[in-house]
Write a protein that holds these residues in place. Structure first.
Motif, PDB file in Angstrom:
ATOM      1  N   GLY A  45      50.268  46.567  36.434  1.00  0.00           N
ATOM      2  CA  GLY A  45      50.820  45.357  37.118  1.00  0.00           C
ATOM      3  C   GLY A  45      52.424  45.037  38.538  1.00  0.00           C
ATOM      4  N   ARG A  46      51.873  45.802  38.972  1.00  0.00           N
ATOM      5  CA  ARG A  46      53.026  46.259  40.676  1.00  0.00           C
ATOM      6  C   ARG A  46      52.019  45.640  41.762  1.00  0.00           C
ATOM      7  NH1 ARG A  46      53.108  51.588  42.749  1.00  0.00           N
ATOM      8  NH2 ARG A  46      54.073  51.115  43.846  1.00  0.00           N
ATOM      9  N   LEU A  47      50.910  45.263  41.604  1.00  0.00           N
ATOM     10  CA  LEU A  47      49.984  44.193  42.366  1.00  0.00           C
ATOM     11  C   LEU A  47      49.536  42.440  42.066  1.00  0.00           C
ATOM     12  CD1 LEU A  47      48.699  44.049  45.377  1.00  0.00           C
ATOM     13  CD2 LEU A  47      46.890  45.415  44.627  1.00  0.00           C
ATOM     14  N   THR A  48      49.817  41.810  43.230  1.00  0.00           N
ATOM     15  CA  THR A  48      49.341  40.758  42.603  1.00  0.00           C
ATOM     16  C   THR A  48      48.374  39.502  43.047  1.00  0.00           C
ATOM     17  OG1 THR A  48      51.595  40.143  40.682  1.00  0.00           O
ATOM     18  CG2 THR A  48      49.743  38.230  41.790  1.00  0.00           C
ATOM     19  N   GLY A  75      40.195  45.920  40.547  1.00  0.00           N
ATOM     20  CA  GLY A  75      39.492  47.770  40.757  1.00  0.00           C
ATOM     21  C   GLY A  75      41.504  48.144  41.231  1.00  0.00           C
ATOM     22  N   LEU A  76      42.171  47.678  42.189  1.00  0.00           N
ATOM     23  CA  LEU A  76      43.124  47.739  42.722  1.00  0.00           C
ATOM     24  C   LEU A  76      44.760  47.594  41.987  1.00  0.00           C
ATOM     25  CD1 LEU A  76      44.789  49.864  44.650  1.00  0.00           C
ATOM     26  CD2 LEU A  76      45.121  47.990  46.506  1.00  0.00           C
ATOM     27  N   VAL A  77      44.162  46.073  41.441  1.00  0.00           N
ATOM     28  CA  VAL A  77      45.160  45.662  40.377  1.00  0.00           C
ATOM     29  C   VAL A  77      45.242  46.129  39.400  1.00  0.00           C
ATOM     30  CG1 VAL A  77      45.610  43.660  39.321  1.00  0.00           C
ATOM     31  CG2 VAL A  77      44.957  43.220  41.566  1.00  0.00           C
ATOM     32  N   ALA A  78      44.066  46.536  38.669  1.00  0.00           N
ATOM     33  CA  ALA A  78      44.041  47.204  37.294  1.00  0.00           C
ATOM     34  C   ALA A  78      44.687  48.486  37.343  1.00  0.00           C
ATOM     35  CB  ALA A  78      42.811  47.402  36.569  1.00  0.00           C
ATOM     36  N   GLU A  79      44.528  49.607  38.735  1.00  0.00           N
ATOM     37  CA  GLU A  79      45.106  50.769  39.129  1.00  0.00           C
ATOM     38  C   GLU A  79      46.591  50.772  38.810  1.00  0.00           C
ATOM     39  OE1 GLU A  79      44.591  54.189  42.658  1.00  0.00           O
ATOM     40  OE2 GLU A  79      42.791  52.246  42.467  1.00  0.00           O
TER      41      GLU A  79
END
Length: 352
Positions: free
Chosen positions: A87-90, A80-84
C-alpha cells in the motif's frame, strides 16, 4: 551525446555496454539530495524497473510513493513491487510532464520530493522489438508509450529540412543534412522500417573514430527525443514540480544529455535567484521571489567506481533544489522554446 539511465542507460551504445546490468544510476546521490523522511509523500516520475522507487521506499518508514511511467510494460512489471510494499507504492501510467495532474488525482499534493530520471531505460534499449537500439535489428519504433507517431513514420513522412533539423538540434549530428538527403533518396525506393536499415544507411555517411560510438548514435538519439517529445515533457515536468512541492520539498533530476541538462540548469538558475528577464518571446517582467534554493552549486556526477561497474552511468548529471514558500511562477517561454526545434527561417529572395 547520451540519453538516460534509471536502471537506465544512455544511447551511445557500444560492445562494452551490451551486457551492462540494470543498476540505478547515482542512487546514493539521489537519496542524499532527496532526503526521504518518515511519513513523507514522494513522486518518482520515471519508474522504469523500480530501482529508485524501491530505494526511496526503503529509506524511511511510512513513506508513500506515487510512481509514473508512460510505458505500460513498466507499470505491469512493477506489480510485484506494489504488492511487496503493502500500500505504500502507487503506480500510474502517465508522462512525467503530467505529474501535477497525477499528484492531484491521487491526493498527494503537496509533495515532499520528486525525482526524475530523463531519457530511455535500459529495458527499452535491450528489447529489439521496441526499436530504440541499433545493436539489435527490430522495427523502427522508439515510442515509449507505444502509441502515436513512430520513428518509422517520422523517417518516411517528414520533409528533408525537418529531418535535418531533428538530427542537428536533438543529436548535434554535423552531417545532418547529408543523412536527411540520403533518407529521402532511400525511401523513394522503399520505406525504411527497421533499425538495421537506418543504422546501415547512416553508417555509410557518418564517419567516426575507430573504437568510438556507432555512427548512428546521434541520429537514433535525436529521433527518440523527437518521437517522444522528451524535452517538452521535461519542461512541463519542471514547471509542474514547482506547483506541487511543499516548502522544503526537494526536486532531484538526473540527465544524460547536454540539452536535458541545459534545460534543468536554466530552470533552476532562473528559479533560484535570478529575476525573470525579458526575451524575444516575452517582455521584461517585474522581479519575483526565488521559488527554489539550490542543493548543490553544480551538477553531481558518478564516481569512477560507479562508471567502472556501470558504463552507462558515465554521462549522468544530477541537479537538485529545495522549494521555498514563494508562489509558483508562470512557465518560462525561453525554456519552452529551448525544448523545441528552431522556427524555420524564410528564404531570402535573390537580388534582381
Amino acid at each position: 551525446m547520451p540519453g538516460r539511465s534509471k536502471t537506465r542507460g544512455h544511447l551511445a551504445e557500444g560492445p562494452a555496454e551490451s551486457g551492462a546490468a540494470h543498476v540505478p544510476v547515482l542512487l546514493a546521490e539521489v537519496l542524499s539530495a532527496l532526503t526521504p523522511r518518515p511519513g513523507g509523500r514522494y513522486l518518482d516520475g520515471t519508474f522504469g524497473a523500480g530501482g529508485y522507487a524501491r530505494a526511496i521506499l526503503e529509506a524511511a518508514p511510512d513513506l508513500s510513493l506515487l510512481a509514473l511511467d508512460r510505458d505500460p510494460t513498466a507499470i505491469t512489471g512493477g506489480a510485484g513491487l506494489v504488492a511487496e510494499m503493502d500500500g505504500r507504492l502507487t503506480l500510474a501510467q502517465a508522462c512525467f510532464g503530467e505529474l501535477a495532474e497525477e499528484a492531484e488525482r491521487f491526493g498527494r499534493v503537496p509533495l515532499d520530493g520528486i525525482v526524475l530520471d530523463i531519457g530511455v531505460s535500459s529495458m527499452q534499449i535491450d528489447q529489439a522489438e521496441r526499436g530504440f537500439s541499433f545493436r539489435f535489428d527490430g522495427p523502427l519504433d522508439m515510442r515509449m508509450g507505444r502509441e502515436g507517431r513512430s520513428a518509422a513514420d517520422l523517417v518516411n513522412e517528414a520533409e528533408e529540412g525537418v529531418l535535418a533539423d531533428i538530427f542537428y538540434h536533438y543529436g548535434e549530428e554535423r552531417r545532418s543534412r547529408a543523412v536527411a538527403r540520403a533518407i529521402i533518396e532511400a525511401r523513394r525506393k522503399a520505406p525504411l522500417t527497421t533499425t538495421k536499415q537506418l543504422a546501415d544507411l547512416v553508417a555509410g555517411i557518418v564517419w567516426t573514430e575507430p573504437g568510438g560510438a556507432h555512427p548512428a548514435t546521434r541520429v537514433f538519439q535525436s529521433l527518440r527525443i523527437a518521437v517522444n517529445d522528451e524535452l517538452g515533457e521535461l519542461v512541463r515536468a519542471l514547471h509542474a514540480a514547482e506547483s506541487v512541492l511543499a516548502p522544503g520539498g526537494r526536486l532531484v533530476v538526473v540527465t544524460f544529455h547536454s540539452l536535458e541538462d541545459r534545460i534543468v540548469k536554466q530552470f533552476l538558475a532562473e528559479r533560484s535567484g535570478r529575476a525573470p528577464a525579458g526575451s524575444r518571446h516575452a517582455p521584461v517582467v517585474a522581479a519575483s521571489q526565488p521559488t527554489f534554493s539550490l542543493v548543490n552549486r553544480g551538477p553531481v556526477g558518478p564516481s569512477e567506481a560507479e562508471m567502472r561497474l556501470n558504463p552507462r552511468a558515465r554521462s549522468a548529471k544530477l541537479r537538485a533544489a529545495a522549494r521555498n514558500e514563494a508562489p509558483a511562477r508562470p512557465a518560462d517561454p525561453d525554456l519552452v522554446a529551448l525544448a523545441g526545434l528552431p522556427e524555420p527561417q524564410p528564404r531570402r529572395r535573390p537580388r534582381a
